[in-house]
Design a protein around this motif. Structure first.
Motif, PDB file in Angstrom:
ATOM      1  N   ALA A 143      10.583   7.213  -5.881  1.00 28.48           N
ATOM      2  CA  ALA A 143       9.382   6.934  -5.091  1.00 28.48           C
ATOM      3  C   ALA A 143       9.535   5.664  -4.277  1.00 28.48           C
ATOM      4  N   LEU A 144      10.068   4.609  -4.890  1.00 28.69           N
ATOM      5  CA  LEU A 144      10.159   3.321  -4.201  1.00 28.69           C
ATOM      6  C   LEU A 144      11.363   3.244  -3.269  1.00 28.69           C
TER       7      LEU A 144
ATOM      8  N   VAL B 271       5.135  -6.042  -6.763  1.00 28.18           N
ATOM      9  CA  VAL B 271       3.683  -6.050  -6.964  1.00 28.18           C
ATOM     10  C   VAL B 271       3.160  -4.629  -7.117  1.00 28.18           C
ATOM     11  N   ALA B 272       3.623  -3.735  -6.254  1.00 29.22           N
ATOM     12  CA  ALA B 272       3.173  -2.337  -6.319  1.00 29.22           C
ATOM     13  C   ALA B 272       3.515  -1.714  -7.669  1.00 29.22           C
TER      14      ALA B 272
ATOM     15  N   SER C 167       0.823  -1.209   0.000  1.00 30.72           N
ATOM     16  CA  SER C 167       0.000   0.000   0.000  1.00 30.72           C
ATOM     17  C   SER C 167       0.857   1.259   0.000  1.00 30.72           C
ATOM     18  N   TYR C 168       1.885   1.274   0.851  1.00 29.69           N
ATOM     19  CA  TYR C 168       2.754   2.450   0.929  1.00 29.69           C
ATOM     20  C   TYR C 168       3.562   2.634  -0.358  1.00 29.69           C
ATOM     21  N   TYR C 169       4.122   1.551  -0.887  1.00 32.38           N
ATOM     22  CA  TYR C 169       4.863   1.657  -2.147  1.00 32.38           C
ATOM     23  C   TYR C 169       3.971   2.215  -3.255  1.00 32.38           C
ATOM     24  N   LEU C 170       2.775   1.648  -3.376  1.00 32.97           N
ATOM     25  CA  LEU C 170       1.880   2.039  -4.458  1.00 32.97           C
ATOM     26  C   LEU C 170       1.393   3.482  -4.313  1.00 32.97           C
ATOM     27  N   SER C 171       1.014   3.864  -3.107  1.00 35.59           N
ATOM     28  CA  SER C 171       0.526   5.238  -2.912  1.00 35.59           C
ATOM     29  C   SER C 171       1.624   6.253  -3.203  1.00 35.59           C
ATOM     30  N   ASN C 172       2.883   5.909  -2.869  1.00 35.91           N
ATOM     31  CA  ASN C 172       3.989   6.827  -3.166  1.00 35.91           C
ATOM     32  C   ASN C 172       4.217   6.965  -4.668  1.00 35.91           C
ATOM     33  N   LEU C 173       4.049   5.875  -5.403  1.00 35.95           N
ATOM     34  CA  LEU C 173       4.183   5.936  -6.860  1.00 35.95           C
ATOM     35  C   LEU C 173       3.095   6.815  -7.474  1.00 35.95           C
TER      36      LEU C 173
END
Length: 414
Positions: free
Chosen positions: A278-279, A258-259, A54-60
């Motif tokens: 971002a990641l 996955v993110a 969730s955190y990885y994806l939201s940052n992207l």
């Protein structure tokens, strides 16, 4: 009304309804004009890795210039952490405003049905959807609470669904078998909505694939449609590109991959350099959280067999003379099985926080008691271990996000 009163009121609501369905939250959301339908969402479930993904994806998504909401559970340090906008926690004033909106909806619905009420997680979920709509988010990353099919967040039709992994946890609620858990988690797969699958065991993969076929949902599977390796760096690769990211623990590399695969499905514009920024700069609260480098102190909220196994594999690869573990767990977890995973040479210390579900000394088996040291005062025991720690030793705090959150707060204010 003060924010602490609001949080107290939410957290002291009932935990469960007599029937495990979505009728209650759907009525509240309908009264609020269905805010969950006014924001594009990504839905994430999995036994482990939900929070990291969730955190990885939201940052992207944020890096791509979108106003991005994030709903995660549990919180590590403070309640506001659960609902975020562009990496900023919901303000106390907006939390109070949202609380009043949800409470008013419940009050009105009680007029038709005096027994109507929400449980804690339903209230929190409704509050998150209200907030993301109120702030006119472009996207919101939504992490389930438990399971999938019957989870209170499962009222959305997302842009992409994610199942990070499937393992044994919450067996009494969504089990008892891993197959039962897989079927419950497959409930986030929606008609014609792509689903990205992470490090899913082969034993239950067919359950998820069959559900995707039934729903005409395209599947993107880690290890088949995209791969990741972690040696000197994390290397992500699919049929279109190869990307290199900073080294992280193996389980984190799965979540990162996955993110990124999900992000690519959203067709948002972001340069490879910005993707790496971002990641590489994402820090997940309470997950492989290094609070001191020398001597090394790590806080990690691993609380089930799968997560503890991943943590121990990572820690035991670190060069150290001694590995010390401060563990506090909830008594409804697999205490015997989890604690059996530690090596005989690991120095094991057990504690508890002041929480009804927290395991006490008498909850542990004699075999564990013989090799562990116990102290009811987690702050005192933590201080003792930190003060005694040598430069060539490692201290790891784990077993629950409740303990990790409490000690993060304590560490920052000691």
């Amino acid at each position: 009304m003060q924010v602490q009163e609001v949080i107290h009121n939410i957290e002291t609501l009932p935990r469960l309804h007599e029937k495990n369905d979505l009728s209650y939250i759907k009525k509240v959301l309908a009264f609020l004009d269905n805010p969950q339908d006014k924001v594009k969402t990504i839905h994430i479930t999995g036994t482990n890795g939900k929070g990291s993904t969730s955190y990885y994806l939201s940052n992207l998504i944020k890096k791509a210039g979108c106003k991005t909401g994030l709903f995660v559970s549990p919180y590590v340090e403070r309640f506001n952490e659960r609902i975020q906008l562009n990496n900023e926690q919901i303000s106390d004033s907006d939390l109070i405003k949202g609380y009043n909106a949800i409470s008013n909806a419940v009050t009105e619905l009680k007029k038709a049905d005096p027994k109507f009420n929400l449980v804690t997680f339903e209230f929190e979920t409704a509050l998150a959807f209200w907030y993301f709509s109120y702030k006119k988010c472009d996207y919101a990353v939504i992490e389930v609470g438990i399971g999938g099919q019957h989870d209170k967040t499962n009222v959305i039709t997302p842009e992409v669904s994610i199942i990070t992994t499937v393992g044994l946890d919450h067996e009494k609620i969504i089990g008892p078998t891993i197959e039962d858990i897989a079927r419950e988690k497959s409930g986030v797969i929606k008609p014609r909505v792509p689903v990205v699958l992470g490090n899913v065991p082969d034993s239950v993969l067919d359950i998820l694939i069959d559900k995707a076929k039934k729903e005409s949902a395209s599947v993107y599977l880690l290890g088949k449609d995209f791969v990741v390796s972690d040696q000197k760096n994390i290397v992500y690769q699919d049929q279109d590109e190869k990307m290199i990211f900073d080294k992280r623990p193996r389980s984190e590399s799965y979540d990162l991959a996955v993110a990124y695969r999900v992000f690519k499905l959203l067709h948002l514009s972001l340069s490879p350099k910005k993707v790496q920024e971002a990641l590489n700069n994402t820090q997940i609260p309470g997950r492989f959280d290094v609070i001191q480098k020398k001597p090394l102190i790590i806080l990690d909220g691993a609380h089930n067999i799968q997560a503890i196994t991943q943590l121990l594999n990572y820690v035991h690869e670190l060069p150290a003379k001694k590995y010390k573990f401060l563990v506090g767990m909830m008594k409804d977890k697999d205490l015997k099985e989890v604690l059996a995973l530690f090596n005989p040479q690991d120095q094991l210390y057990l504690t508890r926080i002041d929480y009804p579900r927290a395991a006490k000394w008498e909850d542990f088996k004699d075999a564990i008691k013989q090799k562990a040291i116990y102290d009811e005062d987690y702050k005192k025991l933590f201080d003792q271990l930190v003060n005694e720690l040598q430069d060539d030793e490692v201290l790891v705090v784990t077993g629950s996000f409740y303990l990790v959150g409490a000690l993060l707060n304590y560490w920052r204010h000691r």
